[in-house]
Write a protein that holds these residues in place. Structure first.
Motif, PDB file in Angstrom:
ATOM      1  N   SER A  19     -37.598  39.588  33.313  1.00  0.00           N
ATOM      2  CA  SER A  19     -36.697  40.708  33.042  1.00  0.00           C
ATOM      3  C   SER A  19     -36.430  40.836  31.545  1.00  0.00           C
ATOM      4  N   ASN A  20     -36.218  39.705  30.861  1.00  0.00           N
ATOM      5  CA  ASN A  20     -35.972  39.731  29.420  1.00  0.00           C
ATOM      6  C   ASN A  20     -37.167  40.280  28.655  1.00  0.00           C
ATOM      7  N   ILE A  21     -38.374  39.875  29.054  1.00  0.00           N
ATOM      8  CA  ILE A  21     -39.579  40.338  28.374  1.00  0.00           C
ATOM      9  C   ILE A  21     -39.706  41.851  28.474  1.00  0.00           C
ATOM     10  N   VAL A  22     -39.440  42.392  29.659  1.00  0.00           N
ATOM     11  CA  VAL A  22     -39.519  43.838  29.857  1.00  0.00           C
ATOM     12  C   VAL A  22     -38.529  44.561  28.956  1.00  0.00           C
ATOM     13  N   VAL A  23     -37.279  44.073  28.908  1.00  0.00           N
ATOM     14  CA  VAL A  23     -36.243  44.735  28.106  1.00  0.00           C
ATOM     15  C   VAL A  23     -36.550  44.618  26.613  1.00  0.00           C
ATOM     16  N   LEU A  68     -38.291  46.928  21.292  1.00  0.00           N
ATOM     17  CA  LEU A  68     -39.140  46.953  20.103  1.00  0.00           C
ATOM     18  C   LEU A  68     -39.935  48.252  20.025  1.00  0.00           C
ATOM     19  N   ALA A  69     -40.457  48.693  21.170  1.00  0.00           N
ATOM     20  CA  ALA A  69     -41.225  49.943  21.179  1.00  0.00           C
ATOM     21  C   ALA A  69     -40.348  51.120  20.787  1.00  0.00           C
ATOM     22  N   ASN A  70     -39.135  51.187  21.321  1.00  0.00           N
ATOM     23  CA  ASN A  70     -38.261  52.332  21.053  1.00  0.00           C
ATOM     24  C   ASN A  70     -37.763  52.370  19.615  1.00  0.00           C
ATOM     25  N   LEU A  71     -37.522  51.207  19.019  1.00  0.00           N
ATOM     26  CA  LEU A  71     -37.086  51.189  17.624  1.00  0.00           C
ATOM     27  C   LEU A  71     -38.161  51.760  16.704  1.00  0.00           C
ATOM     28  N   GLY A  72     -39.391  51.326  16.907  1.00  0.00           N
ATOM     29  CA  GLY A  72     -40.486  51.842  16.090  1.00  0.00           C
ATOM     30  C   GLY A  72     -40.723  53.318  16.323  1.00  0.00           C
ATOM     31  N   ILE A  73     -40.652  53.730  17.573  1.00  0.00           N
ATOM     32  CA  ILE A  73     -40.889  55.133  17.912  1.00  0.00           C
ATOM     33  C   ILE A  73     -39.791  56.025  17.337  1.00  0.00           C
ATOM     34  N   ALA A  74     -38.551  55.564  17.375  1.00  0.00           N
ATOM     35  CA  ALA A  74     -37.443  56.377  16.870  1.00  0.00           C
ATOM     36  C   ALA A  74     -37.618  56.696  15.388  1.00  0.00           C
ATOM     37  N   VAL A  75     -37.989  55.689  14.609  1.00  0.00           N
ATOM     38  CA  VAL A  75     -38.204  55.909  13.173  1.00  0.00           C
ATOM     39  C   VAL A  75     -39.302  56.941  12.956  1.00  0.00           C
ATOM     40  N   VAL A 135     -31.108  56.256  21.780  1.00  0.00           N
ATOM     41  CA  VAL A 135     -30.277  55.960  22.942  1.00  0.00           C
ATOM     42  C   VAL A 135     -30.926  54.881  23.799  1.00  0.00           C
ATOM     43  N   ASP A 136     -32.248  54.988  24.009  1.00  0.00           N
ATOM     44  CA  ASP A 136     -32.956  53.977  24.801  1.00  0.00           C
ATOM     45  C   ASP A 136     -32.853  52.596  24.153  1.00  0.00           C
ATOM     46  N   SER A 137     -32.968  52.547  22.819  1.00  0.00           N
ATOM     47  CA  SER A 137     -32.867  51.262  22.114  1.00  0.00           C
ATOM     48  C   SER A 137     -31.488  50.649  22.304  1.00  0.00           C
ATOM     49  N   PHE A 138     -30.467  51.470  22.180  1.00  0.00           N
ATOM     50  CA  PHE A 138     -29.099  50.984  22.375  1.00  0.00           C
ATOM     51  C   PHE A 138     -28.890  50.514  23.808  1.00  0.00           C
ATOM     52  N   ASN A 139     -29.490  51.236  24.750  1.00  0.00           N
ATOM     53  CA  ASN A 139     -29.377  50.843  26.146  1.00  0.00           C
ATOM     54  C   ASN A 139     -29.990  49.470  26.395  1.00  0.00           C
ATOM     55  N   GLN A 140     -31.147  49.210  25.780  1.00  0.00           N
ATOM     56  CA  GLN A 140     -31.785  47.914  25.973  1.00  0.00           C
ATOM     57  C   GLN A 140     -30.932  46.784  25.374  1.00  0.00           C
ATOM     58  N   VAL A 190     -22.832  51.555  32.436  1.00  0.00           N
ATOM     59  CA  VAL A 190     -22.582  52.142  31.113  1.00  0.00           C
ATOM     60  C   VAL A 190     -23.859  52.757  30.553  1.00  0.00           C
ATOM     61  N   VAL A 191     -24.987  52.079  30.739  1.00  0.00           N
ATOM     62  CA  VAL A 191     -26.276  52.604  30.275  1.00  0.00           C
ATOM     63  C   VAL A 191     -26.565  53.954  30.918  1.00  0.00           C
ATOM     64  N   ALA A 192     -26.340  54.056  32.224  1.00  0.00           N
ATOM     65  CA  ALA A 192     -26.582  55.312  32.925  1.00  0.00           C
ATOM     66  C   ALA A 192     -25.709  56.434  32.362  1.00  0.00           C
ATOM     67  N   ILE A 193     -24.460  56.120  32.069  1.00  0.00           N
ATOM     68  CA  ILE A 193     -23.548  57.129  31.514  1.00  0.00           C
ATOM     69  C   ILE A 193     -24.001  57.543  30.117  1.00  0.00           C
ATOM     70  N   LEU A 194     -24.473  56.591  29.320  1.00  0.00           N
ATOM     71  CA  LEU A 194     -24.939  56.916  27.975  1.00  0.00           C
ATOM     72  C   LEU A 194     -26.176  57.814  28.019  1.00  0.00           C
ATOM     73  N   ILE A 195     -27.086  57.523  28.947  1.00  0.00           N
ATOM     74  CA  ILE A 195     -28.274  58.371  29.072  1.00  0.00           C
ATOM     75  C   ILE A 195     -27.866  59.804  29.368  1.00  0.00           C
ATOM     76  N   PHE A 196     -26.875  59.946  30.269  1.00  0.00           N
ATOM     77  CA  PHE A 196     -26.429  61.284  30.643  1.00  0.00           C
ATOM     78  C   PHE A 196     -25.632  61.946  29.523  1.00  0.00           C
ATOM     79  N   GLY A 197     -24.606  61.221  29.034  1.00  0.00           N
ATOM     80  CA  GLY A 197     -23.686  61.823  28.072  1.00  0.00           C
ATOM     81  C   GLY A 197     -24.287  62.030  26.696  1.00  0.00           C
ATOM     82  N   VAL A 198     -25.050  61.034  26.214  1.00  0.00           N
ATOM     83  CA  VAL A 198     -25.607  61.117  24.862  1.00  0.00           C
ATOM     84  C   VAL A 198     -27.034  61.660  24.888  1.00  0.00           C
ATOM     85  N   GLY A 199     -27.896  60.994  25.655  1.00  0.00           N
ATOM     86  CA  GLY A 199     -29.298  61.408  25.674  1.00  0.00           C
ATOM     87  C   GLY A 199     -29.490  62.829  26.160  1.00  0.00           C
ATOM     88  N   ALA A 200     -29.018  63.102  27.372  1.00  0.00           N
ATOM     89  CA  ALA A 200     -29.191  64.438  27.934  1.00  0.00           C
ATOM     90  C   ALA A 200     -28.346  65.471  27.179  1.00  0.00           C
TER      91      ALA A 200
END
Length: 316
Positions: free
Chosen positions: A9-13, A18-25, A48-53, A85-95
């Motif tokens: 589970s840790n490896i997946v997260v 790492l992928a999202n941080l690079g992609i965001a920049v 938002v995805d990076s913060f969620n992870q 909280v992650v689900a709420i952030l995806i909705f409130g911030v991401g969407a």
């Protein structure tokens, strides 16, 4: 949580982080160069995805604390709180940001610029997100062999795995929509289409957030263990000749790999108190050997006619 499942589970997260941080920049750089609304939206999406992870990793860390007087069953369900909280952030911030940015660029579109940078960044982002998605799928499939995806998500007690899977799936869908939006804006010379693509991305995130919030809510308020675990517990207790009936077996996940079980059983009337205590200890030892996830076991001697049964209700 067992070491192997926890590490997986840790490896997946971490891979998703790492992928999202690079992609965001890369997305923000591309958006500043090209003025693309959908690319800017995708940048916010990756942040938002990076913060969620980070929140999921924090929840996993907090959930591993041992039981104490204040929380005698441990802190494992703290992961469920942060998943909600992650689900709420995806909705409130991401969407929310995606739809707002799309609407703003639809009303006041920017001049079109060379889209080459957008295409390059989208290609790189798709490759990185695809790698993270593949890892999430592999880990999730390995942990849920023999089940369909939707059934596995509904029955999963480890939100970190399916949240990353949902996030990465939404990210890949968003990248495709962003690519189509950039192409269509230039093909028809209408920059408003790029804004429309941002709105579509926001709607995708909103749907994903609603699904995740539904699953996280169920875990947060308390879900029973897999029916196979309940059946196994019932079978072990029923096999004892000193037990005349198993009234009920009630379970609750206190963490992804930790289960509390309460058993009501009708003991043979001729059994002495001392023999009953010895029997309970033997049953507990057998149950923990058969299912290591049973962290707390409570066995209550109770007449069958006095035992209260729970009504069967579908999961909301």
């Amino acid at each position: 949580m067992s070491a192997s499942k926890q590490d997986g589970s840790n490896i997946v997260v971490i891979a998703a982080l790492l992928a999202n941080l690079g992609i965001a920049v890369a997305k923000f750089v591309a958006a500043s160069i090209t003025g693309s609304s959908s690319m800017l939206t995708e940048g916010f999406h990756s942040v938002v995805d990076s913060f969620n992870q980070l929140l999921l990793l924090y929840g996993q860390h907090r959930g591993r604390r041992p039981p104490d007087e204040a929380h005698p069953f441990g802190y494992g369900r703290e992961l469920y709180f942060w998943s909600f909280v992650v689900a709420i952030l995806i909705f409130g911030v991401g969407a929310g940001v995606s739809i707002y940015e799309g609407w703003a660029h639809w009303k006041d579109p920017e001049d079109l610029r060379n889209p080459l940078v957008n295409y390059i960044v989208l290609g790189v982002a798709f490759a990185l997100e695809g790698g993270s998605w593949f890892l999430a799928v592999r880990e999730f499939s390995a942990a849920n062999r023999g089940r369909g995806w939707w059934a596995a998500v509904r029955q999963s007690k480890d939100p970190a795995g399916f949240i990353v899977l949902f996030e990465d799936s939404a990210a890949l869908a968003g990248l495709l929509v962003a690519g189509v939006g950039v192409w269509a804006s230039h093909a028809w010379n209408d920059p408003r289409i790029d804004g429309l693509a941002s709105i579509v991305i926001g709607l995708i995130l909103g749907v994903v957030a609603a699904l995740l919030a539904r699953e996280a809510k169920g875990l947060l308020i308390g879900e029973a263990a897999d029916p196979a675990v309940v059946a196994q517990v019932r079978a072990i207790v029923s096999a004892r000749p000193e037990i005349t009936a198993v009234n009920h077996v009630r379970t609750l996940h206190t963490a992804p790999q930790s289960i509390f079980v309460a058993i009501s059983a009708d003991f043979r009337d001729t059994l002495t108190m001392g023999d009953a205590e010895t029997l309970i200890e033997e049953i507990e030892t057998e149950l923990k050997a058969a299912e290591p996830r049973l962290s707390s076991i409570y066995i209550r001697p109770e007449k069958q006619e006095n035992a209260a049964l729970l009504p069967t209700t579908p999961r909301a």
